[in-house]
Every structure is written in structure tokens, then in C-alpha cells.
Design an enzyme around this catalytic site. Structure first.
Site, PDB file in Angstrom:
ATOM      1  N   PRO A   1      -6.033   4.564  -2.921  1.00 41.58           N
ATOM      2  CA  PRO A   1      -7.144   5.552  -2.915  1.00 41.58           C
ATOM      3  C   PRO A   1      -6.208   6.687  -3.755  1.00 41.58           C
ATOM      4  O   PRO A   1      -5.065   7.362  -4.342  1.00 41.58           O
ATOM      5  CB  PRO A   1      -6.295   6.536  -1.407  1.00 41.58           C
ATOM      6  CG  PRO A   1      -5.430   5.463  -1.271  1.00 41.58           C
ATOM      7  CD  PRO A   1      -5.611   4.282  -2.191  1.00 41.58           C
ATOM      8  N   ASN A   2      -7.402   7.632  -4.463  1.00 43.61           N
ATOM      9  CA  ASN A   2      -7.300   8.769  -5.425  1.00 43.61           C
ATOM     10  C   ASN A   2      -7.420   8.041  -6.852  1.00 43.61           C
ATOM     11  O   ASN A   2      -6.798   9.088  -7.451  1.00 43.61           O
ATOM     12  CB  ASN A   2      -6.493  10.046  -4.366  1.00 43.61           C
ATOM     13  CG  ASN A   2      -7.218  10.443  -4.001  1.00 43.61           C
ATOM     14  OD1 ASN A   2      -7.852   9.980  -3.763  1.00 43.61           O
ATOM     15  ND2 ASN A   2      -6.530  10.239  -2.898  1.00 43.61           N
TER      16      ASN A   2
ATOM     17  N   ARG B   1      -7.669  14.678 -12.088  1.00 47.27           N
ATOM     18  CA  ARG B   1      -7.062  15.043 -10.692  1.00 47.27           C
ATOM     19  C   ARG B   1      -5.093  15.615 -11.017  1.00 47.27           C
ATOM     20  O   ARG B   1      -4.778  14.589 -12.016  1.00 47.27           O
ATOM     21  CB  ARG B   1      -6.564  13.597  -9.378  1.00 47.27           C
ATOM     22  CG  ARG B   1      -5.784  13.931  -8.410  1.00 47.27           C
ATOM     23  CD  ARG B   1      -5.142  12.451  -8.061  1.00 47.27           C
ATOM     24  NE  ARG B   1      -3.885  12.648  -6.844  1.00 47.27           N
ATOM     25  CZ  ARG B   1      -3.847  11.767  -6.697  1.00 47.27           C
ATOM     26  NH1 ARG B   1      -3.383  10.593  -6.711  1.00 47.27           N
ATOM     27  NH2 ARG B   1      -3.090  11.423  -5.220  1.00 47.27           N
TER      28      ARG B   1
ATOM     29  N   TYR C   1       0.297  13.373 -12.787  1.00 43.16           N
ATOM     30  CA  TYR C   1      -0.691  12.302 -12.904  1.00 43.16           C
ATOM     31  C   TYR C   1      -1.094  12.314 -14.082  1.00 43.16           C
ATOM     32  O   TYR C   1      -1.210  10.686 -15.066  1.00 43.16           O
ATOM     33  CB  TYR C   1      -1.986  11.703 -11.635  1.00 43.16           C
ATOM     34  CG  TYR C   1      -1.206  12.061 -10.647  1.00 43.16           C
ATOM     35  CD1 TYR C   1      -0.057  11.073 -10.496  1.00 43.16           C
ATOM     36  CD2 TYR C   1      -1.826  12.891  -9.675  1.00 43.16           C
ATOM     37  CE1 TYR C   1       0.243  11.132  -9.479  1.00 43.16           C
ATOM     38  CE2 TYR C   1      -1.256  13.383  -8.276  1.00 43.16           C
ATOM     39  CZ  TYR C   1      -0.038  12.389  -8.406  1.00 43.16           C
ATOM     40  OH  TYR C   1       0.107  12.556  -6.909  1.00 43.16           O
TER      41      TYR C   1
ATOM     42  N   ASN D   1       0.347   0.110  -6.858  1.00 42.24           N
ATOM     43  CA  ASN D   1       0.081   1.230  -6.596  1.00 42.24           C
ATOM     44  C   ASN D   1      -0.947   1.849  -5.542  1.00 42.24           C
ATOM     45  O   ASN D   1      -2.273   1.846  -5.743  1.00 42.24           O
ATOM     46  CB  ASN D   1      -0.670   2.247  -8.228  1.00 42.24           C
ATOM     47  CG  ASN D   1       0.074   3.785  -7.805  1.00 42.24           C
ATOM     48  OD1 ASN D   1       0.136   4.258  -6.063  1.00 42.24           O
ATOM     49  ND2 ASN D   1       0.310   4.079  -8.865  1.00 42.24           N
TER      50      ASN D   1
ATOM     51  N   ALA E   1      -0.701   7.146  -1.798  1.00 43.75           N
ATOM     52  CA  ALA E   1      -0.607   7.385  -0.025  1.00 43.75           C
ATOM     53  C   ALA E   1      -0.779   6.632   0.204  1.00 43.75           C
ATOM     54  O   ALA E   1       0.196   6.973   2.053  1.00 43.75           O
ATOM     55  CB  ALA E   1      -1.703   8.679   0.064  1.00 43.75           C
TER      56      ALA E   1
ATOM     57  N   HIS F   1       3.223   5.022   1.644  1.00 39.76           N
ATOM     58  CA  HIS F   1       4.052   5.944   3.005  1.00 39.76           C
ATOM     59  C   HIS F   1       3.068   6.184   4.073  1.00 39.76           C
ATOM     60  O   HIS F   1       3.836   6.531   5.168  1.00 39.76           O
ATOM     61  CB  HIS F   1       3.991   7.781   2.524  1.00 39.76           C
ATOM     62  CG  HIS F   1       3.775   8.415   0.616  1.00 39.76           C
ATOM     63  ND1 HIS F   1       4.884   7.508   0.570  1.00 39.76           N
ATOM     64  CD2 HIS F   1       3.285   8.535   0.244  1.00 39.76           C
ATOM     65  CE1 HIS F   1       4.761   7.408  -0.829  1.00 39.76           C
ATOM     66  NE2 HIS F   1       3.679   8.107  -1.471  1.00 39.76           N
TER      67      HIS F   1
ATOM     68  N   ASP G   1       2.731  -5.023   5.605  1.00 41.21           N
ATOM     69  CA  ASP G   1       2.846  -6.624   6.192  1.00 41.21           C
ATOM     70  C   ASP G   1       1.541  -7.322   5.158  1.00 41.21           C
ATOM     71  O   ASP G   1       2.079  -8.828   5.155  1.00 41.21           O
ATOM     72  CB  ASP G   1       2.015  -6.384   7.463  1.00 41.21           C
ATOM     73  CG  ASP G   1       2.526  -6.383   8.768  1.00 41.21           C
ATOM     74  OD1 ASP G   1       3.750  -5.715   8.251  1.00 41.21           O
ATOM     75  OD2 ASP G   1       2.176  -5.757   9.881  1.00 41.21           O
TER      76      ASP G   1
ATOM     77  N   GLU H   1       6.056  -2.035  -6.860  1.00 41.02           N
ATOM     78  CA  GLU H   1       5.770  -1.363  -6.174  1.00 41.02           C
ATOM     79  C   GLU H   1       6.021  -0.695  -7.206  1.00 41.02           C
ATOM     80  O   GLU H   1       7.126  -0.098  -8.050  1.00 41.02           O
ATOM     81  CB  GLU H   1       6.585  -1.019  -5.090  1.00 41.02           C
ATOM     82  CG  GLU H   1       5.742   0.563  -4.985  1.00 41.02           C
ATOM     83  CD  GLU H   1       6.334   1.044  -3.288  1.00 41.02           C
ATOM     84  OE1 GLU H   1       7.110   0.535  -3.010  1.00 41.02           O
ATOM     85  OE2 GLU H   1       6.533   2.453  -3.005  1.00 41.02           O
TER      86      GLU H   1
ATOM     87  N   HIS I   1       4.560   3.232  -8.956  1.00 43.59           N
ATOM     88  CA  HIS I   1       4.097   4.916  -8.807  1.00 43.59           C
ATOM     89  C   HIS I   1       4.384   5.899 -10.225  1.00 43.59           C
ATOM     90  O   HIS I   1       5.244   5.307 -10.755  1.00 43.59           O
ATOM     91  CB  HIS I   1       4.897   5.853  -8.054  1.00 43.59           C
ATOM     92  CG  HIS I   1       4.761   5.409  -6.757  1.00 43.59           C
ATOM     93  ND1 HIS I   1       3.890   5.215  -6.157  1.00 43.59           N
ATOM     94  CD2 HIS I   1       6.100   4.863  -5.859  1.00 43.59           C
ATOM     95  CE1 HIS I   1       3.952   4.680  -4.470  1.00 43.59           C
ATOM     96  NE2 HIS I   1       5.850   4.297  -4.205  1.00 43.59           N
TER      97      HIS I   1
ATOM     98  N   SER J   1       3.902   9.358 -10.369  1.00 44.43           N
ATOM     99  CA  SER J   1       5.689   9.999 -10.610  1.00 44.43           C
ATOM    100  C   SER J   1       6.859   9.697  -9.578  1.00 44.43           C
ATOM    101  O   SER J   1       6.628   8.591  -9.131  1.00 44.43           O
ATOM    102  CB  SER J   1       4.090  11.044  -9.397  1.00 44.43           C
ATOM    103  OG  SER J   1       4.077  10.983  -8.618  1.00 44.43           O
TER     104      SER J   1
ATOM    105  N   ARG K   1       9.684  14.706  -4.453  1.00 44.00           N
ATOM    106  CA  ARG K   1       8.963  14.815  -4.505  1.00 44.00           C
ATOM    107  C   ARG K   1       8.483  15.442  -3.203  1.00 44.00           C
ATOM    108  O   ARG K   1      10.102  15.063  -2.149  1.00 44.00           O
ATOM    109  CB  ARG K   1       7.422  14.171  -4.826  1.00 44.00           C
ATOM    110  CG  ARG K   1       7.107  13.966  -5.997  1.00 44.00           C
ATOM    111  CD  ARG K   1       5.161  13.424  -6.857  1.00 44.00           C
ATOM    112  NE  ARG K   1       4.597  14.386  -5.949  1.00 44.00           N
ATOM    113  CZ  ARG K   1       3.553  14.010  -5.879  1.00 44.00           C
ATOM    114  NH1 ARG K   1       2.992  12.854  -6.265  1.00 44.00           N
ATOM    115  NH2 ARG K   1       2.522  15.008  -5.643  1.00 44.00           N
TER     116      ARG K   1
ATOM    117  N   ARG L   1       6.719  11.764   0.771  1.00 37.95           N
ATOM    118  CA  ARG L   1       6.281  10.278   0.001  1.00 37.95           C
ATOM    119  C   ARG L   1       7.885   9.360  -0.509  1.00 37.95           C
ATOM    120  O   ARG L   1       7.792   8.637  -1.313  1.00 37.95           O
ATOM    121  CB  ARG L   1       6.282  11.344  -1.157  1.00 37.95           C
ATOM    122  CG  ARG L   1       4.464  11.535  -1.495  1.00 37.95           C
ATOM    123  CD  ARG L   1       4.214  12.661  -2.717  1.00 37.95           C
ATOM    124  NE  ARG L   1       4.075  13.534  -2.869  1.00 37.95           N
ATOM    125  CZ  ARG L   1       2.211  13.268  -2.796  1.00 37.95           C
ATOM    126  NH1 ARG L   1       1.219  12.466  -2.678  1.00 37.95           N
ATOM    127  NH2 ARG L   1       1.364  14.193  -2.205  1.00 37.95           N
TER     128      ARG L   1
HETATM  129  C1  DQA Z   1       1.272   7.881  -6.738  1.00 38.66           C
HETATM  130  C2  DQA Z   1       2.278   9.161  -5.691  1.00 38.66           C
HETATM  131  C3  DQA Z   1       1.782   9.249  -4.005  1.00 38.66           C
HETATM  132  O1  DQA Z   1       3.456   9.608  -3.475  1.00 38.66           O
HETATM  133  C4  DQA Z   1       0.516   9.830  -3.838  1.00 38.66           C
HETATM  134  O2  DQA Z   1      -0.507   9.583  -2.573  1.00 38.66           O
HETATM  135  C5  DQA Z   1      -0.112   9.476  -5.154  1.00 38.66           C
HETATM  136  C6  DQA Z   1      -0.072   9.096  -6.378  1.00 38.66           C
HETATM  137  C7  DQA Z   1       1.835   7.965  -7.400  1.00 38.66           C
HETATM  138  O3  DQA Z   1       1.544   7.155  -8.549  1.00 38.66           O
HETATM  139  O4  DQA Z   1       3.001   8.463  -8.643  1.00 38.66           O
HETATM  140  O5  DQA Z   1      -1.837   9.190  -4.234  1.00 38.66           O
HETATM  141  O6  DQA Z   1       1.780   7.002  -5.726  1.00 38.66           O
END
Ligand code: DQA
Length: 138
Positions: free
Chosen positions: A10-11, A18, A23, A72, A75, A78, A85, A96, A98, A100, A105, A109
Site C-alpha cells: 500500500p501507498n 509521497r 522515500y 515490500n 505498512a 507491521h 502466513d 523483505e 524497505h 527507508s 523510525r 515499524r
Molecule cells: C516502507 C516502510 C513502512 O514502514 C512504510 O509503512 C511504507 C514503506 C519502506 O519501504 O520504507 O509504506 O515499507
């Protein structure tokens, strides 16, 4: 040909617009074009969804016939027992990633429902986190 997929949660469709101080200023589509050109000897795919169940469906779809998944979950990393699962239930190794450094942070997170079943975690290298994950699969 090796099949790898990047799955963004998401996002992350808003990358470039954003919170650019966290980011960065690039859209994922532009970055992905560069990756595709650079890694043209592998089949590299990209999928993004803001919907938890769609991310789970995609993990099920690719999780038995691809060589690697770069996830990735944003959110949902977390919060989502369901995605955790799914990662546990499939055969394809998941890295996995990320953008950031989640450990520098907020405390919420620092928790990941994916990490316990991931091959590894790459966090904090900007968009390069994805490229490091690709390289680790090659
Ligand atoms: C993220 C870190 C997450 O905590 C955050 O909710 C994101 C982006 C990252 O790529 O740094 O949306 O996954």
C-alpha cells in the site's frame, strides 16, 4: 530464464509524490524501467496493490513457480498476519525490502510479520534496496 517478481504494498504507487524526504523523488515505474533494461537476462515482473487480500492472492499465484519474490509489503509488514502466513505457506523464497531504514523510525515499524519467514531483509538503501535483493537472487 529466471523469474523474479517485485511485489509492492500500500501507498507505494505514490512513490515520487509521497513524503519524498523519506522515500525519494522517483516514481517506481521509472525506476522499474531502468531495472528491466539492466537485468534483461531475467524475467523481472512488478505488481503493486493497496489491498491486503490481493497481495496474498499474488503471493499464492507466483509462490510455487518463480525463483524469487522481492516483497515490500509497506505498512502491512507491521500488521498483517495474513501476509506473514502466505510467505510461510509458499515455496518461492521471499526477500523483505524497505526503502527507508525501518529500524531508525517509529517503534511500530520495528515489528515485521514477514521477516521470520523471509530469506532475508534489506532495509534503508532507498530504491537500491530492490536492486540488492535482485542481485542476491542471481
Ligand atoms: C516502507 C516502510 C513502512 O514502514 C512504510 O509503512 C511504507 C514503506 C519502506 O519501504 O520504507 O509504506 O515499507
Amino acid at each position: 530464464m529466471k523469474k523474479l517478481i517485485i511485489i509492492n504494498g500500500p501507498n507505494l504507487n505514490l512513490l515520487g509524490k509521497r513524503e519524498p524526504e523519506i522515500y525519494g523523488a522517483n516514481s517506481f515505474e521509472d525506476f522499474f524501467k531502468v531495472l528491466k533494461e539492466k537485468y534483461d537476462k531475467i524475467q523481472l515482473e512488478y505488481y503493486q496493490s493497496n489491498i491486503e487480500g490481493e497481495l496474498i492472492d499474488k503471493l499464492h499465484e507466483v509462490g510455487f513457480n518463480y525463483e524469487g519474490i522481492i516483497l515490500n509489503a509497506a505498512a502491512y509488514t507491521h500488521t498483517s498476519v495474513g501476509i506473514g502466513d502466505a510467505v510461510k505457506g509458499i515455496e518461492t523464497p521471499v526477500i523483505e525490502v524497505h526503502i527507508s531504514n525501518v529500524h531508525s523510525r517509529e517503534e511500530f515499524r520495528h515489528i515485521s510479520y514477514i521477516a521470520p519467514n523471509a530469506k532475508g531483509v534489506i532495509t534503508g538503501f532507498g530504491l537500491q534496496s530492490y536492486e540488492l535483493a535482485i542481485q542476491s537472487f542471481l
